[in-house]
Design an enzyme around this catalytic site. Structure first.
Site, PDB file in Angstrom:
ATOM      1  N   HIS A   1      -2.469  10.326  -1.469  1.00 32.84           N
ATOM      2  CA  HIS A   1      -2.665   9.029  -2.123  1.00 32.84           C
ATOM      3  C   HIS A   1      -2.568   9.151  -3.637  1.00 32.84           C
ATOM      4  O   HIS A   1      -2.090   8.232  -4.303  1.00 32.84           O
ATOM      5  CB  HIS A   1      -4.009   8.431  -1.713  1.00 32.84           C
ATOM      6  CG  HIS A   1      -3.935   7.607  -0.472  1.00 32.84           C
ATOM      7  ND1 HIS A   1      -3.664   6.269  -0.482  1.00 32.84           N
ATOM      8  CD2 HIS A   1      -4.071   7.946   0.836  1.00 32.84           C
ATOM      9  CE1 HIS A   1      -3.649   5.794   0.741  1.00 32.84           C
ATOM     10  NE2 HIS A   1      -3.888   6.800   1.575  1.00 32.84           N
TER      11      HIS A   1
ATOM     12  N   GLU B   1       0.834  -1.204   0.000  1.00 31.55           N
ATOM     13  CA  GLU B   1       0.000   0.000   0.000  1.00 31.55           C
ATOM     14  C   GLU B   1       0.865   1.249   0.000  1.00 31.55           C
ATOM     15  O   GLU B   1       1.663   1.474   0.920  1.00 31.55           O
ATOM     16  CB  GLU B   1      -0.921   0.036   1.224  1.00 31.55           C
ATOM     17  CG  GLU B   1      -1.791   1.292   1.256  1.00 31.55           C
ATOM     18  CD  GLU B   1      -2.674   1.380   2.488  1.00 31.55           C
ATOM     19  OE1 GLU B   1      -3.313   2.426   2.686  1.00 31.55           O
ATOM     20  OE2 GLU B   1      -2.716   0.406   3.256  1.00 31.55           O
TER      21      GLU B   1
ATOM     22  N   ASP C   1       2.204 -14.404  12.775  1.00 35.09           N
ATOM     23  CA  ASP C   1       1.033 -14.993  12.123  1.00 35.09           C
ATOM     24  C   ASP C   1       0.144 -13.853  11.637  1.00 35.09           C
ATOM     25  O   ASP C   1      -0.463 -13.144  12.452  1.00 35.09           O
ATOM     26  CB  ASP C   1       0.272 -15.861  13.124  1.00 35.09           C
ATOM     27  CG  ASP C   1      -0.852 -16.651  12.462  1.00 35.09           C
ATOM     28  OD1 ASP C   1      -1.287 -16.252  11.363  1.00 35.09           O
ATOM     29  OD2 ASP C   1      -1.302 -17.659  13.043  1.00 35.09           O
TER      30      ASP C   1
ATOM     31  N   LYS D   1      -7.808 -15.376  16.355  1.00 33.11           N
ATOM     32  CA  LYS D   1      -8.029 -14.991  14.955  1.00 33.11           C
ATOM     33  C   LYS D   1      -9.480 -14.605  14.669  1.00 33.11           C
ATOM     34  O   LYS D   1      -9.958 -14.771  13.534  1.00 33.11           O
ATOM     35  CB  LYS D   1      -7.577 -16.110  14.009  1.00 33.11           C
ATOM     36  CG  LYS D   1      -6.105 -16.480  14.121  1.00 33.11           C
ATOM     37  CD  LYS D   1      -5.741 -17.593  13.150  1.00 33.11           C
ATOM     38  CE  LYS D   1      -4.258 -17.931  13.206  1.00 33.11           C
ATOM     39  NZ  LYS D   1      -3.854 -18.564  14.456  1.00 33.11           N
TER      40      LYS D   1
END
Length: 565
Positions: free
Chosen positions: A552, A246, A454, A378
């Protein structure tokens, strides 16, 4: 005809042997007088070296520059160079040449020398031609081996395509992880009819992921890693690696780090350090389930239960037990410290030991699952937001008014108002669960990917509430991030891979801390929180100043066709 050839070869061999003996003998005869003649330059060499060293020693004592030399020193230097060149030429003739000839005789080959004997030159030219044949034979043999290997690989690919050999068993059957990956990749392309061109295969250690990181690999994905910082946190500077695709993310976090640095740095506190696992068990009645709940929550039984838990690991230590009942089902949330490991496997092993122990006391207990989602791993869950999971960290900084204006291009009042209406009220209107922030997940994910964490645990690790308040009479900004569930480790899993290990090393938290177990993982958690603080500060400032879209468009909308580069 064959006898004539053999006789001719024997004659050539005898002729070569005599030439070798003759050449060696001549070399010895020449070398011996030269060595005697070498006495004078040999003595001159060591004499001038000793003289120069003594002179330079006196210069150093008297603080005289070494480059200022007298006439006698110049003559000594010239004598040194001349004697050195003479000795170098002598030893290259008398000592280096002879071993070369002996080595050539041992291998059955002679190089060209300066002999004028025409027959010897012709003989040596023949030998040189024979010598050139050897590498060619080796190359041909190598090509045969490669061809054989290729044919064997093709047979294996066909077997995988036809289903005769399971793809997952290639590593164990071949004993070569790279070969297994290449064959699996080719088989997949043939089965699917889709090309994997562009997905890298080479320059990766597939042995390092076997049995711990990824099964049935077909290549690896490239991720650019940027650097933000220095982040001044608790008096230390950190260069923070961030793996992301990004645009603006690294640049924005870097600007936040700059503002924090200019303000004297940020400070952090680890509030709690405990990984959790919550099995679900079932009884015949709810009353029986309640009896186990009371047994587990009784302080008198904790030491016994902790002893059963702790014997499973050197670092896993049970901290607390929390139970919840749903009818005749009991959910038990075990919390334990796990050293420098993230700790999922460690807490799971300890939990299994406790269940084995409880099975003796409660034989009617039916273990449904080692994880009953009351952990919760998670998944966004209120229990993690309230109780915490992993490392619970709070990080804060005070940003002076001049830094807010010069670096962040906005003002304190605008930031405070935006934070209240966006991060607090806006998130409440959306029914957010732990999402009272601007983009904590962005920074957490980027650091997790770079350091081998993770990535799926980004879900609960990104739980964050960002607070902004005016301080010092409304002139300065107090900003803080509270993150109750940062789940990180510096050993195990992806942290052992070369790239991720390098990023951990950059942060100074690679591997286990031998002196203070768990210190490296806690330090990494504070770095994550500090980086989130920087990212929140910069993005909120861009929003308050109306710079988000503009930045951006500048950094995240390149018109270059990368595929043609």
């Amino acid at each position: 005809m064959e006898y004539s050839k053999a006789s001719n070869n024997n004659n050539q061999a005898v002729f070569k042997k005599k030439n070798v003996e003759s050449t060696t003998h001549d070399s010895v005869n020449i070398s011996f007088p030269l060595r005697l003649a070498n006495a004078i330059p040999f003595a001159m060499f060591f004499s001038v070296v000793y003289y120069l060293l003594m002179q330079w020693r006196e210069k150093i004592r008297n603080s005289t520059p070494l480059h200022v030399v007298s006439l006698s020193e110049i003559l000594a230097i010239v004598a040194f160079v001349a004697s050195f060149i003479y000795l170098l030429g002598f030893f290259s003739l008398g000592l280096v040449q002879l071993p070369e000839e002996e080595e050539e005789e041992e291998h059955g080959h002679l190089f060209e020398t300066k002999e004028v004997n025409k027959d010897i030159q012709v003989d040596k030219m023949i030998l040189k031609e024979e010598k050139c044949v050897v590498p060619c034979n080796i190359t041909a043999s190598s090509k045969v081996m490669q061809t054989s290997s290729t044919e064997e690989d093709e047979e294996i690919v066909q077997s995988v395509v036809q289903g005769k050999i399971p793809s997952y068993s290639l590593e164990s059957k071949l004993g070569d992880c790279f070969q297994a990956t290449a064959i699996r990749r080719e088989a997949l392309q043939r089965i699917t009819g889709k090309s994997l061109e562009g997905l890298p295969l080479e320059h990766f250690d597939y042995d390092s992921i076997l049995g711990q990181c990824c099964e049935m690999p077909i290549g690896y994905v490239q991720l650019p890693v940027g650097i933000a910082g220095p982040l001044l946190l608790d008096g230390k500077e950190f260069s923070v690696p961030m793996a992301t695709t990004e645009g603006c993310l690294v640049a924005s976090t870097n600007r936040g780090c700059k503002a924090i640095y200019a303000s004297g740095g940020a400070s952090s506190v680890v509030l709690r350090d405990a990984m959790t696992r919550a099995p679900v068990v079932r009884f015949g009645t709810a009353k029986r389930a309640a009896e186990l709940k009371f047994f587990l929550e009784d302080p008198h039984n904790f030491e016994t239960i902790a002893a059963a838990f702790n014997q499973s690991s050197r670092f896993g230590r049970l901290q607390s037990i929390k139970c919840a009942i749903a009818g005749k089902n009991l959910y038990t949330r075990f919390s334990c410290s796990t050293g420098d490991a993230m700790g999922m496997n460690m807490v799971s092993k300890g939990t299994q030991h406790v269940l084995d122990f409880l099975q003796i006391e409660f034989p009617d207990m039916d273990v449904i699952g080692i994880s009953g989602n009351y952990c919760s791993d998670k998944k966004p869950a209120a229990v993690n937001w309230i109780e915490g999971r992993g490392k619970s960290v709070v990080c804060e900084a005070i940003i002076p008014e001049e830094v807010v204006k010069k670096v962040l291009k906005t003002d304190v009042a605008s930031l405070v108002e935006l934070n209240m209406l966006k991060n607090l009220v806006g998130s409440a209107m959306a029914g957010a669960l732990g999402g009272f922030n601007a983009h904590a997940s962005n920074i957490v994910s980027a650091i997790y990917l770079a350091t081998g964490q993770d990535p799926a645990q980004n879900v609960e690790s990104s739980h964050c509430i960002t607070m902004m308040e005016a301080t010092n009479g409304g002139k300065d900004l107090h900003i803080s991030v509270t993150m109750p569930s940062i789940e990180v480790g510096t050993v195990g899993g992806g942290t052992q891979l070369a790239s991720q290990s390098a990023c951990l090393n950059l942060l100074g938290v690679k591997g286990a801390n031998r002196e203070f177990p768990g210190a490296n993982a806690r330090q990494l958690a504070t770095i994550v929180a500090g980086s989130v603080l920087a990212g929140e500060l910069s993005l909120m400032s861009a929003l308050a100043a109306g710079q988000l879209v503009k930045s951006h468009m500048k950094y995240n909308r390149s018109t270059k066709d990368v595929s043609k580069v």
